[in-house]
Design a protein around this motif. Structure first.
Motif: not given
Lengths: 419, 140, 364, 218
Positions: B77-80, B92-98, B102-106, C27-33
């Protein structure tokens, strides 16, 4: 010949180094603040007059002889010892460019008594034969004739007769068991006999039992100024012998800076034993008499006055309050010189500078400090308690075409004796 | 059991703040100004910043929630969400495990990941064609 | 999965949409800083990258590194990255064993000679080959043989990168890192005990997308090891303010203050723990209240107590100072006595300074 | 040698060695000085040596107005640099930990960013003093190799410490090791150069003040 002198000087310097010296030399960080405290630097701008620089030969000897690294590098032949040329080169710095005023010693931030060390450097230089001619001649006269100016007993006797005529009082000479024995500087005998008259009147009025010794009346000590302890001790011993022979309780040091230093603080150490009498400075005695109510004063000076502290009596002798107490009793308009008291600037002629013709020029340049100070406070009269200061200040004022009376504190007090 | 149960275990939330929230908000403020003036977009990788839990909470409470909330289901899931500040989006990006990966502010009008992508459109066209083809024809 | 496919093709084959791919790249971009602005470049590179053949060798190790990597069991992004490589030999993970396993390795080497990626975990004993062997082949021989055909080597874990715990004093097996035996191949060190799983995968992605990464002096990819734990630590502001935990249970510890006094090696440790974190981004040691041990640095096991502050001396200097004081006093007294005797001699040989002596120079 | 090994070397045997040289050296120097002896004055005392000694030990830190006027630059820069040095050495928490390890005593420190700013101020003050030393005729004449050397070994820990704190472009372990090494250089230089004024100054002030006290000079 010079190598023999060098050896002698070097040996003396080796003897001079003690714990304070070692501590001082270890502490210096070459901050240079002593230069700005020294009138020979401020008035010439020549860095060679920086006080700590004047100590350089002593520092070298200390490093060589009394530090682990110095002895090691000496053993390995890595360091150069002091040379005779070096000692000769330092002679103008320590004799002409230093009046032993001790101002650097109270400014040094690490607490070095630089004057104490310059005194030691003089010991080495004198022994090596590098003392200036004028001082050597004065010392020779002091030892052989009894006075640096060559004043002999008949001269004193003549002045005493004049004083007795002027005052109508008798001047006691060689009176045994008197309380006080007065010493006089040659300058007082030759230039300022009024001092003898003043003391005679004051002691008469205050009923002080006193005397002058015909065998040892000279207060000055050229040995101290040139820096030869052996000769200084001989001169001190003459006074001690006379005082103990007359069985006096006190010896009075007159209006002379280094004379007080010699007899009061250095004397017992030079002869290697405490005295059988006490030493007081004339100002100490006068102030004590005033405090006891024996010295009664009347009238006030109308002139605006200032007091010039002779270095050896004030900063290095500790008599700072007494002259001010006495002056306040006779003056309501007393102003201090900038830094007056502990930080007073030297007149420029102490420490044997005035006996050293080689230093005549620099001595008058150094006087500029006092002159600019006097310009600042604008007084009608300058009072001091040292004949040497007075003579030099008078000369300096004359040189600068300034008309300002220079007075003796003792003489001034005498003028205010209550009827 | 009693002895163990008697031990009072107190879990304190991390109350530490790093002081990094304020500079972050200033950065967003400047980015919004630029976006208003010349349309340049900006993205901040929140996970790469040293922020404490308390900082995250503080950031959340300042930005809050705005009008739009979208959920994307792709590799987890991703929450935008548009924050209460229009133009600032929280992605906010989550993987299949939840787990959050990734967490961004755009700072943008619309986060690009919400837009339908060209290759997916191509797949979609093909898919639609298949669906059409599979429908029983009326003319048959 | 066939080698030769690009990563993009592989993912698409798994039914991953473009949105999913973009999310993956984010996610990868973030991961690779890398900054978020480089997302496009990452996506383009990753789309075109081809799956490399990978051979994974495990030597003197605890399997912690492999454990770390396989922590995430589901179809996570990390796993997908593994789908993007062709892992042709990994004796812990592969189904084949014995001769069949070795045959797989030899086949992969043969087929991809000069192009495969070699991953190593564990250090190599050189004191005696017998300390660690696989299928009767010593670690050293297997490494030399496999490395010969590799395009690059990734040393995963502190043991492979720096020798690690097997090489800790007194190092009975003579353990050495890969870099000690292989000097003619590019080596990427991914230290950590174990390394952060996403860092392992991140390095692989970086290798896939942009080739050999930029390395620091220790051979570590700057993208992950470019900054110290201390610099990225959320507790850093407390260090700056001078707020420290003095023990593990004091007020400071409860308030989450800096752990420097408790021996934290964050300032000298370069790793991504403070941002990548562990256990799917849950936390990292400092966040759970324990100072950093510096596990991604060389010799971390031999650098004194973990619980003494970094700035402090490691030896008992108080004691040394006491002895030095005693010695100093003795030597000082001895040297002082020598000086004293020297001065006494000078005084004893004093000859009175006469008028003629001082007149000597003045006469000239 | 790896950075970690380097750090271990300077934190371990080298630090112990430097401590031994520092402590031993200081005591050797003090003994060397004291053994030179000092004659007790035979002149009648007007005051006590102790009162003057203690007075000057403290009072000499405060210059009189005229001296301040004349040597203001040296005094202000000197004060800033000495206070700065004191703050940086004794009030930075990682440094306090060193003392705690060595002598078991601890005290509160200052926030690290204040230390950071103090380091910069201290270095600026030191730099101005160095320039003054080179430019001013008196200082230039007095200064020799040792004066510049002690300036350098005092400045180096500040510079390396600043870089170790900010870790600019180099590994934290390496920079920390270089910083500690520079401190060790300072420690072994300390007893055998004019840096020894830090302890002999108290003796010097005492000796100078004792004479004044004995003579009753106030």
């Amino acid at each position: 010949m010079s190598s023999e002198g060098l050896q002698r000087g070097y040996a003396i310097l080796k003897e001079q180094i003690d714990a304070p010296t070692a501590s001082y030399l270890s502490s210096c960080v070459n901050c240079g603040m002593c230069a700005e405290a020294c009138l020979f630097f401020t008035e010439t701008g020549d860095p060679r007059y920086t006080p700590i620089h004047k100590v350089e030969p002593l520092k070298k000897v200390w490093r060589h002889e009394y530090t682990f690294w110095g002895r090691l590098s000496k053993a390995l032949g890595l360091s150069k010892p002091v040379t005779d040329e070096e000692l000769a080169a330092w002679s103008p710095l320590v004799y002409d460019g230093c009046s032993m005023c001790g101002r650097c010693s109270v400014v040094c931030p690490v607490g070095n008594d630089i004057t104490y060390m310059i005194r030691k450097v003089r010991e080495g230089l004198a022994a090596a034969g590098h003392a200036p001619e004028g001082l050597v001649a004065a010392t020779r006269r002091a030892i052989t004739v009894g006075s640096p100016m060559g004043v002999k007993l008949p001269a004193l006797q003549a002045q005493i007769r004049h004083v007795e005529q002027d005052t109508g009082l008798s001047v006691p000479v060689d009176v045994e068991n008197a309380d006080y024995m007065l010493l006089l500087s040659s300058m007082e005998i030759m230039n300022f006999p009024e001092f003898i008259a003043a003391v005679t009147r004051i002691f008469d009025r205050t009923e002080v039992s006193w005397t002058i010794s015909s065998e040892a009346f000279e207060a000055t000590n050229s040995g101290i100024q040139i820096g030869v302890s052996d000769l200084a001790a001989e001169l001190v011993q003459r006074v001690v012998t006379a005082a103990e022979k007359l069985n006096v309780k006190y010896v009075i040091s007159p209006e002379c800076g280094h004379a007080y230093m010699a007899i009061r603080w250095e004397g017992p150490n030079l002869i290697g034993r405490p005295y059988g009498f006490r030493v007081v400075h004339i100002l100490e005695l006068l102030d004590e008499l005033r405090e006891q109510g024996r010295l009664k004063l009347q009238g006030k000076e109308t002139d605006r006055l200032t007091y010039h502290d002779p270095c050896q009596i004030g900063r290095r002798g500790g008599i700072l309050e007494q002259p001010r107490n006495l002056l306040r009793a006779i003056s309501d308009d007393l102003v201090e010189l900038p830094g007056g008291g502990m930080m007073n600037w030297c007149c420029g002629a102490g420490g044997g500078v005035s006996s050293n013709e080689r230093a005549d020029e620099i001595r008058l340049r150094a006087f500029n400090r006092k002159k600019s100070q006097l310009d600042q406070i604008q007084v009608d009269g300058l009072v001091s308690a040292c004949s040497n200061c007075r003579i030099h200040i008078e000369e300096g004022l004359e040189h600068n075409h300034i008309d300002l009376p220079v007075l003796s504190l003792t003489e001034l007090i005498e003028k205010h004796l209550a009827d | 059991m009693d002895e163990v149960g008697a031990i009072a275990i107190e879990i304190e939330p991390t109350v530490a703040t790093t002081g990094n929230v304020l500079p972050l908000l200033h950065e967003l403020h400047h980015a919004l100004l630029r976006f208003r003036d010349d349309g340049s977009e900006h993205c901040i990788d929140v996970n790469s910043l040293p922020l404490s839990e308390q900082d995250h909470r503080q950031l959340e409470s300042v930005l809050g929630r705005g009008e739009v909330h979208a959920r994307l289901q792709a590799l987890g899931d991703s929450e935008i969400t548009e924050t209460r500040i229009p133009g600032i989006w929280r992605v906010i990006h989550a993987n299949a495990d939840g787990a959050v990966v990734g967490r961004f502010l755009e700072v943008t009008a619309c986060p690009s990941i919400l837009k339908t992508q060209q290759p997916d459109i191509a797949d979609g066209i093909a898919h639609l064609q298949r669906l059409i083809d599979e429908l029983p024809g009326e003319d048959q | 999965m066939k080698p030769g496919l690009t990563v993009g093709e592989t993912l698409r084959a798994h039914g991953v949409t473009r949105r999913g791919f973009l999310k993956y790249c984010a996610a990868i971009t973030s991961l690779m800083a890398l900054p978020p602005s480089s997302l496009k470049a990452v996506a383009a590179a990753l789309e075109a990258a081809r799956r490399p053949s990978v051979i994974w060798l495990s030597f003197q190790e605890c399997t912690g590194c492999t454990e770390s990597l396989t922590r995430s069991a589901d179809a996570t992004i990390e796993e997908l990255i593994f789908n993007a490589i062709s892992l042709d030999y990994h004796h812990t993970l592969q189904a084949a064993s014995g001769a069949a396993a070795e045959a797989a390795r030899e086949q992969a080497m043969h087929e991809n000679y000069g192009n495969y990626l070699l991953i190593v975990d564990g250090s190599i004993p050189i004191a005696d080959a017998g300390y660690s062997t696989i299928a009767g082949i010593s670690n050293r021989d297997m490494l030399l043989e496999t490395a010969a055909g590799a395009a690059a080597i990734v040393s995963v874990g502190t043991c492979a990168a720096f020798g690690g715990i097997p090489a800790a004093r007194p190092n009975p097996t003579g353990a050495v890192p890969v870099s000690e035996l292989i000097t003619d191949k590019p080596i990427i060190n991914v230290p950590g005990c174990p390394p952060i799983p996403v860092v392992i995968t991140g390095v692989l992605v970086q290798y896939l997308t942009f080739g050999l990464p930029d390395l620091d002096a220790q051979g570590r990819p700057l993208a992950f090891y470019g900054q110290s734990i201390h610099d990225r630590c959320y507790r850093r502001p407390f260090y700056d303010k001078g707020l420290f935990a003095d023990s593990f249970d004091d007020e400071g510890a409860k308030k989450g203050w800096c752990l420097y006094k408790l021996g934290c090696r964050g300032p000298t440790t370069y790793n991504a723990c403070a941002t990548a974190k562990w256990n799917n981004g849950t936390s990292f040691p400092i966040e759970s209240g324990h100072p950093c041990l510096g596990c991604s640095e060389p010799d971390f096991w031999d650098t004194g107590s973990f619980y003494h502050a970094l700035s402090t001396p490691t030896e008992a200097i108080g004691e040394a100072a006491v002895y030095a004081a005693g010695g100093g006093l003795l030597i000082g007294a001895a040297v002082g006595a020598v000086h004293q005797r020297h001065k006494r001699k000078a005084i004893e040989s004093h000859r009175k300074v006469s008028l003629d002596d001082i007149d000597e120079g003045a006469a000239k | 040698m790896s950075d970690t090994e380097f750090l271990l070397l300077v934190r371990g045997p080298l630090f112990t060695l430097a401590t031994v040289i520092l402590v031993g050296g200081v005591l050797i120097r003090i003994a060397e000085i004291l053994f030179m002896g000092r004659k007790k004055s035979l002149a009648e005392a007007r005051g006590s040596e102790a009162s003057g000694g203690f007075r000057v030990m403290l009072s000499r830190s405060v210059p009189d107005a005229d001296t301040f006027h004349r040597s203001g630059f040296t005094i202000i820069s000197g004060y800033v640099f000495h206070i700065g040095l004191f703050v940086v050495i004794f009030l930075f928490v990682p440094h306090i930990l060193v003392f705690e390890r060595a002598i078991g005593l601890s005290w509160p420190g200052l926030p690290s960013n204040i230390i950071d700013a103090t380091t910069v101020i201290t270095l600026i003050a030191m730099l101005t003093l160095l320039i003054h030393r080179i430019v001013d005729p008196v200082r230039r004449m007095l200064s020799g190799f040792q004066d510049y050397w002690v300036w350098l070994v005092t400045a180096l820990p500040l510079i390396t410490g600043y870089f170790a704190f900010h870790r600019v472009g180099v590994s934290g372990a390496w920079m920390l090791a270089v910083h500690i090494l520079s401190v060790e250089l300072l420690m072994i230089t300390f007893p055998f150069t004019s840096l020894s004024h830090a302890f002999t100054l108290w003796m010097s002030r005492w000796y100078n003040g004792a004479v004044s006290g004995y003579r009753g000079i106030r």
